[in-house]
Design a protein around this motif. Structure first.
Motif, PDB file in Angstrom:
ATOM      1  N   GLN A 240      -5.809  10.282 139.479  1.00  0.00           N
ATOM      2  CA  GLN A 240      -4.778   9.225 139.085  1.00  0.00           C
ATOM      3  C   GLN A 240      -3.477   9.939 138.906  1.00  0.00           C
ATOM      4  O   GLN A 240      -2.173   9.459 139.276  1.00  0.00           O
ATOM      5  CB  GLN A 240      -5.082   8.939 137.443  1.00  0.00           C
ATOM      6  N   ALA A 241      -3.234  11.382 138.464  1.00  0.00           N
ATOM      7  CA  ALA A 241      -2.175  12.361 138.497  1.00  0.00           C
ATOM      8  C   ALA A 241      -1.453  12.147 139.944  1.00  0.00           C
ATOM      9  O   ALA A 241      -0.305  12.024 140.190  1.00  0.00           O
ATOM     10  CB  ALA A 241      -2.421  13.485 137.979  1.00  0.00           C
ATOM     11  N   GLU A 242      -2.365  12.572 141.049  1.00  0.00           N
ATOM     12  CA  GLU A 242      -1.970  12.730 142.287  1.00  0.00           C
ATOM     13  C   GLU A 242      -1.394  11.591 142.699  1.00  0.00           C
ATOM     14  O   GLU A 242      -0.345  11.393 143.442  1.00  0.00           O
ATOM     15  CB  GLU A 242      -3.053  13.120 143.346  1.00  0.00           C
ATOM     16  N   TYR A 243      -2.086  10.232 142.595  1.00  0.00           N
ATOM     17  CA  TYR A 243      -1.542   8.789 142.790  1.00  0.00           C
ATOM     18  C   TYR A 243      -0.072   8.492 142.357  1.00  0.00           C
ATOM     19  O   TYR A 243       0.785   8.244 143.131  1.00  0.00           O
ATOM     20  CB  TYR A 243      -2.516   7.736 142.297  1.00  0.00           C
ATOM     21  N   LEU A 244       0.050   8.908 140.947  1.00  0.00           N
ATOM     22  CA  LEU A 244       1.298   8.612 140.465  1.00  0.00           C
ATOM     23  C   LEU A 244       2.570   9.710 140.788  1.00  0.00           C
ATOM     24  O   LEU A 244       3.538   9.014 141.237  1.00  0.00           O
ATOM     25  CB  LEU A 244       1.072   8.894 138.949  1.00  0.00           C
ATOM     26  N   ASN A 245       2.166  10.725 141.142  1.00  0.00           N
ATOM     27  CA  ASN A 245       3.280  11.599 141.676  1.00  0.00           C
ATOM     28  C   ASN A 245       3.443  11.283 143.048  1.00  0.00           C
ATOM     29  O   ASN A 245       4.739  11.282 143.417  1.00  0.00           O
ATOM     30  CB  ASN A 245       2.513  13.241 141.901  1.00  0.00           C
ATOM     31  N   THR A 246       2.593  10.726 144.053  1.00  0.00           N
ATOM     32  CA  THR A 246       2.784  10.277 145.338  1.00  0.00           C
ATOM     33  C   THR A 246       3.594   9.064 145.613  1.00  0.00           C
ATOM     34  O   THR A 246       4.602   8.900 146.136  1.00  0.00           O
ATOM     35  CB  THR A 246       1.659  10.339 146.050  1.00  0.00           C
ATOM     36  N   HIS A 247       2.959   7.998 144.519  1.00  0.00           N
ATOM     37  CA  HIS A 247       3.519   6.675 144.778  1.00  0.00           C
ATOM     38  C   HIS A 247       4.418   6.155 143.834  1.00  0.00           C
ATOM     39  O   HIS A 247       5.030   5.174 144.060  1.00  0.00           O
ATOM     40  CB  HIS A 247       2.155   5.924 145.066  1.00  0.00           C
ATOM     41  N   ALA A 248       4.459   6.700 142.640  1.00  0.00           N
ATOM     42  CA  ALA A 248       5.401   6.125 141.594  1.00  0.00           C
ATOM     43  C   ALA A 248       6.078   7.202 140.891  1.00  0.00           C
ATOM     44  O   ALA A 248       6.591   6.885 139.961  1.00  0.00           O
ATOM     45  CB  ALA A 248       4.236   5.515 140.417  1.00  0.00           C
ATOM     46  N   GLY A 249       6.331   8.314 141.525  1.00  0.00           N
ATOM     47  CA  GLY A 249       7.129   9.287 141.055  1.00  0.00           C
ATOM     48  C   GLY A 249       8.752   8.884 140.599  1.00  0.00           C
ATOM     49  O   GLY A 249       9.130   9.093 139.524  1.00  0.00           O
ATOM     50  N   ALA A 250       9.396   8.323 141.434  1.00  0.00           N
ATOM     51  CA  ALA A 250      10.779   7.730 141.734  1.00  0.00           C
ATOM     52  C   ALA A 250      10.817   6.616 140.525  1.00  0.00           C
ATOM     53  O   ALA A 250      11.662   6.581 139.896  1.00  0.00           O
ATOM     54  CB  ALA A 250      11.186   7.345 142.923  1.00  0.00           C
TER      55      ALA A 250
ATOM     56  N   VAL B 170      12.296   6.747 132.856  1.00  0.00           N
ATOM     57  CA  VAL B 170      12.403   7.677 131.859  1.00  0.00           C
ATOM     58  C   VAL B 170      14.108   8.017 131.783  1.00  0.00           C
ATOM     59  O   VAL B 170      14.494   8.330 130.462  1.00  0.00           O
ATOM     60  CB  VAL B 170      11.885   9.021 132.007  1.00  0.00           C
ATOM     61  N   GLN B 171      14.673   8.195 132.714  1.00  0.00           N
ATOM     62  CA  GLN B 171      16.098   8.720 132.618  1.00  0.00           C
ATOM     63  C   GLN B 171      17.182   7.372 131.978  1.00  0.00           C
ATOM     64  O   GLN B 171      18.076   7.594 131.572  1.00  0.00           O
ATOM     65  CB  GLN B 171      16.796   8.556 134.240  1.00  0.00           C
ATOM     66  N   THR B 172      16.374   6.037 131.991  1.00  0.00           N
ATOM     67  CA  THR B 172      17.250   4.976 131.072  1.00  0.00           C
ATOM     68  C   THR B 172      17.431   5.632 129.813  1.00  0.00           C
ATOM     69  O   THR B 172      18.472   5.219 129.077  1.00  0.00           O
ATOM     70  CB  THR B 172      16.246   3.887 131.150  1.00  0.00           C
ATOM     71  N   PHE B 173      16.235   6.361 129.135  1.00  0.00           N
ATOM     72  CA  PHE B 173      16.452   6.712 128.035  1.00  0.00           C
ATOM     73  C   PHE B 173      16.804   8.191 127.764  1.00  0.00           C
ATOM     74  O   PHE B 173      17.271   8.555 126.573  1.00  0.00           O
ATOM     75  CB  PHE B 173      15.202   6.610 127.009  1.00  0.00           C
TER      76      PHE B 173
ATOM     77  N   VAL C  58      10.087  14.266 136.825  1.00  0.00           N
ATOM     78  CA  VAL C  58       8.927  13.750 136.156  1.00  0.00           C
ATOM     79  C   VAL C  58       7.792  14.329 136.662  1.00  0.00           C
ATOM     80  O   VAL C  58       7.457  14.148 138.048  1.00  0.00           O
ATOM     81  CB  VAL C  58       9.114  12.520 135.640  1.00  0.00           C
ATOM     82  N   ILE C  59       6.699  15.251 136.203  1.00  0.00           N
ATOM     83  CA  ILE C  59       5.523  15.789 136.889  1.00  0.00           C
ATOM     84  C   ILE C  59       4.163  15.235 136.117  1.00  0.00           C
ATOM     85  O   ILE C  59       4.346  15.162 134.949  1.00  0.00           O
ATOM     86  CB  ILE C  59       5.424  17.033 136.960  1.00  0.00           C
ATOM     87  N   VAL C  60       3.259  14.626 136.660  1.00  0.00           N
ATOM     88  CA  VAL C  60       2.050  14.030 136.084  1.00  0.00           C
ATOM     89  C   VAL C  60       1.008  15.098 136.591  1.00  0.00           C
ATOM     90  O   VAL C  60       0.548  15.298 137.619  1.00  0.00           O
ATOM     91  CB  VAL C  60       1.684  12.675 136.640  1.00  0.00           C
ATOM     92  N   ARG C  61       0.555  15.776 135.557  1.00  0.00           N
ATOM     93  CA  ARG C  61      -0.782  16.690 135.766  1.00  0.00           C
ATOM     94  C   ARG C  61      -1.937  16.164 135.231  1.00  0.00           C
ATOM     95  O   ARG C  61      -2.077  15.175 134.208  1.00  0.00           O
ATOM     96  CB  ARG C  61      -0.254  18.044 134.994  1.00  0.00           C
ATOM     97  N   PRO C  62      -3.021  16.501 135.769  1.00  0.00           N
ATOM     98  CA  PRO C  62      -4.444  16.086 135.220  1.00  0.00           C
ATOM     99  C   PRO C  62      -4.815  16.762 134.022  1.00  0.00           C
ATOM    100  O   PRO C  62      -4.286  17.800 133.813  1.00  0.00           O
ATOM    101  CB  PRO C  62      -5.413  16.597 136.447  1.00  0.00           C
TER     102      PRO C  62
END
Length: 229
Positions: free
Chosen positions: A198-208, A214-217, A224-228
């Motif tokens: 899940q962490a790898e998927y989010l970093n690869t496909h949804a990071g931007a 997050v930058q909105t707030f 942003v980094i997602v770690r397992p």
């Protein structure tokens, strides 16, 4: 669920389309995702019963099919179940292996960002197929989501999650609901996902996408980094 409905007219083309969606999704991922999805697709083409929505293969048979040991099979099945693609339909019993069902609605949702890589006609077909599988009360995606008012007790991730949920409830439910905030330091927000897949998927496909929310707030966040876990 898509697979629980009989695929009558046009069933062959639908099968090719959903397998193509899996394939192009794999091509856009890391080598680890590619290997997992290739094994998943091989099991589907070898043993999946489309009419009954049933994949019945024991670990020994899967190990032979994938050319790995049974410990690897156990890990790969756990990853597929963790991402919601594979579900236990009937547990193993004496003289009978576990029967799995496949959540094609979840797969269509997860592979959607890659459909345009195939072509506009493919996107149109898959959108129609995915739309038929959505519940009648699916939220209207044309409604523009606005950030909620900030609360002193909430973090930037809490508000970003709410924004992402309003923009795409399916993506939030499938990939973000279980993600927790870990730390914020020097403009880098660290998040924690339950699994490495899940962490790898989010970093690869949804990071931007996640970073923009997050930058909105918290405009000071530049990564942003997602770690397992």
């Amino acid at each position: 669920m898509l697979a629980t409905r009989p695929l009558r007219q046009g069933s062959a083309s639908k099968k090719y389309d959903v397998l193509t969606a899996l394939g192009v999704h794999a091509c856009a991922g890391s080598k680890f995702q590619q290997r997992l999805i290739l094994r998943f697709m091989t099991a589907i083409t070898a043993r999946y019963n489309w009419q009954r929505d049933e994949l019945t293969m024991g670990r020994t048979e899967l190990a032979r099919l994938w050319q790995v040991d049974e410990r690897t099979v156990k890990r790969e099945l756990a990853k597929l179940k963790a991402c919601g693609w594979l579900c236990v339909k009937r547990p193993a019993a004496r003289g009978r292996v576990t029967a799995y069902s496949i959540d094609w609605d979840r797969i269509l949702s997860d592979t959607r960002p890659c459909w345009d890589y195939v072509g506009s006609d493919f996107t149109t077909r898959l959108s129609t197929l995915a739309g038929a599988a959505q519940p009648a009360d699916q939220p209207d995606r044309t409604v523009i989501a606005f950030p909620a008012a900030a609360s002193p007790s909430d973090t930037e991730w809490d508000h970003a999650l709410a924004l992402l949920h309003r923009a795409d409830p399916a993506f939030h439910a499938n990939w973000l609901a279980s993600v927790q905030r870990r730390a914020l330091s020097q403009g880098i927000l660290e998040l924690e996902a339950p699994t490495a897949f899940q962490a790898e998927y989010l970093n690869t496909h949804a990071g931007a996408r996640i970073t923009r929310a997050v930058q909105t707030f918290a405009p000071q966040v530049h990564r942003v980094i997602v770690r397992p876990a």
